[in-house]
Design a protein around this motif. Structure first.
Motif, PDB file in Angstrom:
ATOM      1  N   MET A 181      11.722  19.449  17.660  1.00 37.25           N
ATOM      2  CA  MET A 181      11.210  19.089  16.343  1.00 37.25           C
ATOM      3  C   MET A 181      10.483  17.748  16.419  1.00 37.25           C
ATOM      4  SD  MET A 181      13.343  18.890  12.779  1.00 37.25           S
ATOM      5  CE  MET A 181      14.513  17.706  13.467  1.00 37.25           C
ATOM      6  N   ARG A 182       9.238  17.724  15.893  1.00 31.33           N
ATOM      7  CA  ARG A 182       8.447  16.503  15.993  1.00 31.33           C
ATOM      8  C   ARG A 182       8.995  15.404  15.082  1.00 31.33           C
ATOM      9  NH1 ARG A 182       3.611  17.202  12.082  1.00 31.33           N
ATOM     10  NH2 ARG A 182       4.148  19.069  10.913  1.00 31.33           N
ATOM     11  N   LYS A 183       8.814  14.166  15.505  1.00 32.01           N
ATOM     12  CA  LYS A 183       9.321  13.023  14.741  1.00 32.01           C
ATOM     13  C   LYS A 183       8.289  12.594  13.708  1.00 32.01           C
ATOM     14  CE  LYS A 183      10.768   8.214  15.251  1.00 32.01           C
ATOM     15  NZ  LYS A 183      11.802   8.313  14.215  1.00 32.01           N
ATOM     16  N   ILE A 184       8.687  12.561  12.478  1.00 29.36           N
ATOM     17  CA  ILE A 184       7.823  12.114  11.404  1.00 29.36           C
ATOM     18  C   ILE A 184       7.967  10.607  11.232  1.00 29.36           C
ATOM     19  CG2 ILE A 184       7.340  12.286   8.923  1.00 29.36           C
ATOM     20  CD1 ILE A 184       6.544  14.757  10.549  1.00 29.36           C
ATOM     21  N   GLU A 185       6.824   9.914  11.132  1.00 28.65           N
ATOM     22  CA  GLU A 185       6.838   8.466  10.990  1.00 28.65           C
ATOM     23  C   GLU A 185       6.247   7.993   9.664  1.00 28.65           C
ATOM     24  OE1 GLU A 185       5.038   6.604  14.378  1.00 28.65           O
ATOM     25  OE2 GLU A 185       6.123   7.864  15.817  1.00 28.65           O
ATOM     26  N   GLY A 186       5.502   8.860   9.007  1.00 21.00           N
ATOM     27  CA  GLY A 186       4.875   8.463   7.755  1.00 21.00           C
ATOM     28  C   GLY A 186       4.887   9.567   6.721  1.00 21.00           C
ATOM     29  N   LEU A 187       4.874   9.174   5.442  1.00 22.02           N
ATOM     30  CA  LEU A 187       4.863  10.121   4.338  1.00 22.02           C
ATOM     31  C   LEU A 187       3.645   9.870   3.455  1.00 22.02           C
ATOM     32  CD1 LEU A 187       8.603   9.902   3.211  1.00 22.02           C
ATOM     33  CD2 LEU A 187       7.577  11.594   4.736  1.00 22.02           C
ATOM     34  N   LEU A 188       2.960  10.936   3.113  1.00 19.66           N
ATOM     35  CA  LEU A 188       1.896  10.881   2.116  1.00 19.66           C
ATOM     36  C   LEU A 188       2.456  11.497   0.845  1.00 19.66           C
ATOM     37  CD1 LEU A 188      -1.160  12.091   4.241  1.00 19.66           C
ATOM     38  CD2 LEU A 188      -0.226   9.770   3.997  1.00 19.66           C
ATOM     39  N   ILE A 189       2.361  10.806  -0.268  1.00 13.67           N
ATOM     40  CA  ILE A 189       2.962  11.319  -1.495  1.00 13.67           C
ATOM     41  C   ILE A 189       1.938  11.432  -2.621  1.00 13.67           C
ATOM     42  CG2 ILE A 189       5.194  10.349  -0.857  1.00 13.67           C
ATOM     43  CD1 ILE A 189       4.819   8.269  -3.058  1.00 13.67           C
ATOM     44  N   ASP A 190       2.073  12.506  -3.360  1.00 13.76           N
ATOM     45  CA  ASP A 190       1.287  12.733  -4.564  1.00 13.76           C
ATOM     46  C   ASP A 190       2.153  12.285  -5.731  1.00 13.76           C
ATOM     47  OD1 ASP A 190      -0.416  13.598  -6.499  1.00 13.76           O
ATOM     48  OD2 ASP A 190      -0.073  15.730  -6.179  1.00 13.76           O
ATOM     49  N   VAL A 191       1.715  11.289  -6.461  1.00 11.57           N
ATOM     50  CA  VAL A 191       2.557  10.681  -7.501  1.00 11.57           C
ATOM     51  C   VAL A 191       2.659  11.560  -8.743  1.00 11.57           C
ATOM     52  CG1 VAL A 191       2.759   8.747  -9.099  1.00 11.57           C
ATOM     53  CG2 VAL A 191       2.192   8.322  -6.719  1.00 11.57           C
ATOM     54  N   ASP A 192       1.519  11.977  -9.293  1.00 14.48           N
ATOM     55  CA  ASP A 192       1.510  12.718 -10.555  1.00 14.48           C
ATOM     56  C   ASP A 192       2.213  14.063 -10.418  1.00 14.48           C
ATOM     57  OD1 ASP A 192      -0.033  10.978 -12.344  1.00 14.48           O
ATOM     58  OD2 ASP A 192      -1.694  11.336 -10.966  1.00 14.48           O
ATOM     59  N   GLY A 193       3.241  14.264 -11.233  1.00 11.94           N
ATOM     60  CA  GLY A 193       3.972  15.519 -11.208  1.00 11.94           C
ATOM     61  C   GLY A 193       4.989  15.613 -10.090  1.00 11.94           C
ATOM     62  N   THR A 194       5.005  14.628  -9.205  1.00  9.79           N
ATOM     63  CA  THR A 194       5.915  14.628  -8.060  1.00  9.79           C
ATOM     64  C   THR A 194       6.982  13.545  -8.228  1.00  9.79           C
ATOM     65  OG1 THR A 194       4.092  15.381  -6.643  1.00  9.79           O
ATOM     66  CG2 THR A 194       6.072  14.545  -5.541  1.00  9.79           C
ATOM     67  N   PHE A 195       6.533  12.313  -8.391  1.00  7.59           N
ATOM     68  CA  PHE A 195       7.449  11.199  -8.638  1.00  7.59           C
ATOM     69  C   PHE A 195       7.349  10.694 -10.083  1.00  7.59           C
ATOM     70  CE2 PHE A 195       7.405  11.258  -4.084  1.00  7.59           C
ATOM     71  CZ  PHE A 195       8.653  10.805  -3.717  1.00  7.59           C
ATOM     72  N   VAL A 196       6.247  11.018 -10.746  1.00  6.75           N
ATOM     73  CA  VAL A 196       6.002  10.535 -12.101  1.00  6.75           C
ATOM     74  C   VAL A 196       5.720  11.708 -13.038  1.00  6.75           C
ATOM     75  CG1 VAL A 196       4.466   9.137 -13.527  1.00  6.75           C
ATOM     76  CG2 VAL A 196       5.105   8.329 -11.259  1.00  6.75           C
ATOM     77  N   ASP A 197       6.355  11.703 -14.201  1.00  9.45           N
ATOM     78  CA  ASP A 197       6.197  12.780 -15.171  1.00  9.45           C
ATOM     79  C   ASP A 197       4.937  12.528 -16.006  1.00  9.45           C
ATOM     80  OD1 ASP A 197       6.576  14.949 -16.764  1.00  9.45           O
ATOM     81  OD2 ASP A 197       8.399  14.221 -17.735  1.00  9.45           O
ATOM     82  N   SER A 198       3.776  12.746 -15.399  1.00 10.39           N
ATOM     83  CA  SER A 198       2.509  12.362 -16.020  1.00 10.39           C
ATOM     84  C   SER A 198       1.520  13.503 -16.200  1.00 10.39           C
ATOM     85  CB  SER A 198       1.842  11.278 -15.161  1.00 10.39           C
ATOM     86  OG  SER A 198       1.715  11.725 -13.812  1.00 10.39           O
ATOM     87  N   ASN A 199       1.853  14.706 -15.739  1.00  9.26           N
ATOM     88  CA  ASN A 199       0.881  15.799 -15.816  1.00  9.26           C
ATOM     89  C   ASN A 199       0.507  16.146 -17.255  1.00  9.26           C
ATOM     90  OD1 ASN A 199       0.532  16.063 -13.090  1.00  9.26           O
ATOM     91  ND2 ASN A 199       1.864  17.836 -12.859  1.00  9.26           N
ATOM     92  N   LEU A 200       1.488  16.132 -18.149  1.00  5.03           N
ATOM     93  CA  LEU A 200       1.198  16.420 -19.551  1.00  5.03           C
ATOM     94  C   LEU A 200       0.218  15.403 -20.123  1.00  5.03           C
ATOM     95  CD1 LEU A 200       1.704  17.926 -22.216  1.00  5.03           C
ATOM     96  CD2 LEU A 200       3.685  16.437 -22.586  1.00  5.03           C
ATOM     97  N   ALA A 201       0.450  14.120 -19.822  1.00  7.86           N
ATOM     98  CA  ALA A 201      -0.422  13.063 -20.334  1.00  7.86           C
ATOM     99  C   ALA A 201      -1.840  13.208 -19.796  1.00  7.86           C
ATOM    100  CB  ALA A 201       0.141  11.694 -19.953  1.00  7.86           C
ATOM    101  N   HIS A 202      -1.971  13.501 -18.506  1.00  7.78           N
ATOM    102  CA  HIS A 202      -3.305  13.681 -17.928  1.00  7.78           C
ATOM    103  C   HIS A 202      -4.012  14.883 -18.548  1.00  7.78           C
ATOM    104  CE1 HIS A 202      -3.243  10.545 -14.968  1.00  7.78           C
ATOM    105  NE2 HIS A 202      -2.152  11.004 -14.381  1.00  7.78           N
ATOM    106  N   ALA A 203      -3.305  15.996 -18.676  1.00  2.00           N
ATOM    107  CA  ALA A 203      -3.912  17.204 -19.232  1.00  2.00           C
ATOM    108  C   ALA A 203      -4.315  16.999 -20.698  1.00  2.00           C
ATOM    109  CB  ALA A 203      -2.950  18.376 -19.104  1.00  2.00           C
ATOM    110  N   GLN A 204      -3.449  16.363 -21.465  1.00  4.52           N
ATOM    111  CA  GLN A 204      -3.772  16.095 -22.863  1.00  4.52           C
ATOM    112  C   GLN A 204      -4.979  15.178 -22.985  1.00  4.52           C
ATOM    113  OE1 GLN A 204      -2.673  17.692 -25.323  1.00  4.52           O
ATOM    114  NE2 GLN A 204      -0.467  17.685 -25.585  1.00  4.52           N
ATOM    115  N   SER A 205      -5.036  14.161 -22.119  1.00  2.19           N
ATOM    116  CA  SER A 205      -6.155  13.210 -22.160  1.00  2.19           C
ATOM    117  C   SER A 205      -7.483  13.904 -21.885  1.00  2.19           C
ATOM    118  CB  SER A 205      -5.936  12.089 -21.145  1.00  2.19           C
ATOM    119  OG  SER A 205      -4.772  11.350 -21.436  1.00  2.19           O
TER     120      SER A 205
END
Length: 230
Positions: free
Chosen positions: A1-25
């Motif tokens: 199994m390969r060793k992971i050293e870094g993470l790429l994260i998508d904030v909206d809808g993943t860590f932050v509850d913001s999809n509704l606000a973006h869609a409404q806007s």
């Protein structure tokens, strides 16, 4: 199994509850500009970025004055009506804090730099990341946001893992040779995220699993066996 050293994260809808606000806007901005659409149509295309919303739904030329007018209206609506009410998902800060001890973390977003930085500060997540990629980084480039992030984080794709919440994020990461752990808290169902190596409800679900198993991310067996697929 390969060793992971870094993470790429998508904030909206993943860590932050913001999809509704973006869609409404976007829905309200398009409506104010005289463009007929539905909230659901905007919501379904949200993960593809503002250019897709303007061209596919608004039928606008991206460099036209009308497209810029819609962008300006959306910006005002988002910052004045919605930004202050946006919160991180349960345990988002705690999960990033733990992951930050093990991995380099970069946020990948198609949002404007102004929106993204405001969102990260508003939700208290800015201190847990090493950097971010916004729309500003891809304006004059043929690179995708993930390709820019790979260059900025200075790690090969084989050493990276994506955390996202839309099928668009999963597909974009896969095109760059990166696997994804997905969350359903962004509004997509588990079957929509079937190409991810594991699916969790939200950051709290992943954090709870990590602590329960006393494991790091890559030791966790998700719904389809994360350690087997990476």
């Amino acid at each position: 199994m390969r060793k992971i050293e870094g993470l790429l994260i998508d904030v909206d809808g993943t860590f932050v509850d913001s999809n509704l606000a973006h869609a409404q806007s976007w829905h309200e901005a398009l409506k104010e500009a005289g463009i007929e659409t539905t909230y659901q149509e905007v919501r379904d295309n949200l993960g593809l970025g503002s250019d897709t919303l303007l061209s596919r739904i608004g039928k606008l030329q991206l460099k036209s004055k009308e497209a810029q007018r819609v962008r300006d209206i959306r910006r005002e609506i988002f910052h004045q009506r919605y930004l202050k009410s946006i919160k991180p998902f349960p345990s988002a800060q705690q999960l990033l804090q733990e992951l930050n001890r093990e991995y380099k973390i970069f946020v990948v977003s198609s949002a404007t730099e102004e929106d993204l930085e405001a969102l990260l500060k508003q939700t208290g997540l800015l201190s847990y990341i090493e950097g971010y990629v916004s729309a500003k980084d891809t304006t004059d480039s043929n690179e995708s946001p993930i390709e820019v992030a790979i260059r900025k984080i200075q790690l090969p794709a084989s050493k990276l893992l994506m955390l996202g919440s839309s099928p668009y994020a999963v597909d974009a990461a896969e095109e760059c040779g990166i696997k994804t752990i997905a969350f359903t808290c962004g509004g997509w169902r588990e079957r929509d995220l079937q190409d991810a190596v594991a699916v969790y409800k939200d950051p709290d679900d992943l954090l709870h699993t990590m602590r329960k198993k006393n494991a790091h991310v890559l030791d966790i067996r998700g719904h389809r066996g994360l350690s087997e697929n990476i």
